[in-house]
Motif scaffolding. Structure first.
Motif, PDB file in Angstrom:
ATOM      1  N   LEU A   1      -2.301   5.266  31.263  1.00  0.00           N
ATOM      2  CA  LEU A   1      -2.805   4.826  29.934  1.00  0.00           C
ATOM      3  C   LEU A   1      -2.640   3.085  29.773  1.00  0.00           C
ATOM      4  CD1 LEU A   1      -0.584   7.242  27.752  1.00  0.00           C
ATOM      5  CD2 LEU A   1      -3.103   7.166  27.607  1.00  0.00           C
ATOM      6  N   GLU A   2      -2.061   2.685  30.922  1.00  0.00           N
ATOM      7  CA  GLU A   2      -1.859   1.222  30.946  1.00  0.00           C
ATOM      8  C   GLU A   2      -3.392   0.599  31.738  1.00  0.00           C
ATOM      9  OE1 GLU A   2       1.477   0.397  33.090  1.00  0.00           O
ATOM     10  OE2 GLU A   2       2.937   0.585  31.317  1.00  0.00           O
ATOM     11  N   ARG A   3      -4.093   1.555  32.162  1.00  0.00           N
ATOM     12  CA  ARG A   3      -5.230   1.233  32.950  1.00  0.00           C
ATOM     13  C   ARG A   3      -6.194   0.354  31.895  1.00  0.00           C
ATOM     14  NH1 ARG A   3      -3.287  -0.303  36.737  1.00  0.00           N
ATOM     15  NH2 ARG A   3      -1.364   0.416  35.646  1.00  0.00           N
TER      16      ARG A   3
ATOM     17  N   LEU B   1     -10.195   2.686  25.745  1.00  0.00           N
ATOM     18  CA  LEU B   1     -10.622   3.984  25.117  1.00  0.00           C
ATOM     19  C   LEU B   1      -9.778   4.529  24.002  1.00  0.00           C
ATOM     20  CD1 LEU B   1     -12.978   5.842  25.195  1.00  0.00           C
ATOM     21  CD2 LEU B   1     -11.449   6.821  26.804  1.00  0.00           C
ATOM     22  N   VAL B   2      -8.460   4.923  24.358  1.00  0.00           N
ATOM     23  CA  VAL B   2      -7.699   5.700  23.349  1.00  0.00           C
ATOM     24  C   VAL B   2      -7.202   4.767  22.569  1.00  0.00           C
ATOM     25  CG1 VAL B   2      -6.793   7.116  25.528  1.00  0.00           C
ATOM     26  CG2 VAL B   2      -5.350   5.026  24.936  1.00  0.00           C
ATOM     27  N   SER B   3      -7.181   3.291  22.478  1.00  0.00           N
ATOM     28  CA  SER B   3      -6.817   2.632  21.293  1.00  0.00           C
ATOM     29  C   SER B   3      -7.849   2.537  20.234  1.00  0.00           C
ATOM     30  CB  SER B   3      -6.486   1.252  21.829  1.00  0.00           C
ATOM     31  OG  SER B   3      -7.793   0.568  22.221  1.00  0.00           O
ATOM     32  N   ILE B   4      -9.270   3.040  20.499  1.00  0.00           N
ATOM     33  CA  ILE B   4     -10.300   3.195  19.619  1.00  0.00           C
ATOM     34  C   ILE B   4     -10.962   4.306  19.328  1.00  0.00           C
ATOM     35  CG2 ILE B   4     -10.828   0.577  19.770  1.00  0.00           C
ATOM     36  CD1 ILE B   4     -13.058   1.521  21.781  1.00  0.00           C
TER      37      ILE B   4
END
Length: 248
Positions: A8-10, A16-19
């Motif tokens: 999840l830090e890549r 992607l997962v933030s938006i």
């Protein structure tokens, strides 16, 4: 947990997962290791960690642990399946309690399209680490789809390190042929598509890529359009089908 944090830090995945709202199910490497099954002693720890890092609507049932859940978006239903926690423990892939839940939810759903999401491929042409090792369970599930006249079933899967479109043959058993969209991998090494079979409509095994699915349920004959898209945003293959093609 370390691997969840690392992935999840890549930068790309973090963006992607933030938006983009993201749901998840798992397969062997999210579970306890390569090709593992329901007899693994670490499965409860794996389940606890998975639930800590993914914001799914729910995780299993009160008396039936697992990552399986249902999510409705408009008139589309997604059934995220747990293909590891019970695998092989009773001779099936999902376990009887989860299977009963799935059948009940499918029968109750009024969604136009019903997406069944499994980490492992549904096709009996898949590897030994797939539904191919549980042909009776696969056949029983698709028999329910036919016998209960459940329209609009679409299969989503992964795991195999290439992406492909399939049409699982069920019209020869008085049902309808069921589409399977296998999206794998987004960001890991590729395996070869190998030889074709009677179900495969297309396969792609070069570079990083994913399957994008667009659904239009506003037209007279609702439609699903799928595309394999590479890291440059180029469409490598497409597949489309209407509700009338996946109906009894």
């Amino acid at each position: 947990r370390w691997f969840y944090r690392w992935s999840l830090e890549r930068p790309q995945r973090k963006t992607l997962v933030s938006i983009v709202p993201t749901l998840a199910t798992w397969d062997d490497h999210d579970f306890t290791g390569n090709n593992t099954d329901g007899f693994e002693p670490g499965k409860d720890v794996a389940l606890r960690a998975f639930a800590e890092y993914w914001a799914n609507p729910s995780f299993g049932l009160s008396k039936t642990p697992g990552v399986f859940t249902r999510y409705d978006y408009g008139d589309i239903s997604f059934f995220l399946l747990d293909d590891r926690y019970y695998r092989g423990t009773d001779g099936t892939l999902l376990g009887q309690a989860q299977t009963n839940w799935l059948v009940s939810e499918l029968k109750a759903s009024t969604a136009t399209f019903k997406f069944l999401v499994s980490g492992s491929q549904f096709s009996l042409y898949g590897s030994s680490d797939s539904w191919a090792s549980f042909p009776n369970a696969q056949d029983a599930l698709f028999d329910v789809v036919r016998d209960e006249k459940i329209d609009g079933v679409v299969l989503l899967s992964g795991d195999v390190h290439y992406s492909e479109f399939r049409l699982i043959e069920r019209s020869n058993q008085s049902g309808y042929d069921i589409p399977e969209l296998t999206s794998s991998p987004l960001a890991t090494t590729n395996s070869s598509c190998g030889s074709n079979d009677s179900e495969r409509l297309g396969c792609y095994d070069d570079d990083d890529y994913f399957i994008q699915v667009d659904v239009d349920t506003t037209i007279q004959d609702p439609i699903v359009q799928a595309a394999i898209i590479d890291s440059l945003g180029k469409t490598k293959a497409t597949m489309s089908f209407a509700l009338s093609e996946v109906s009894m």
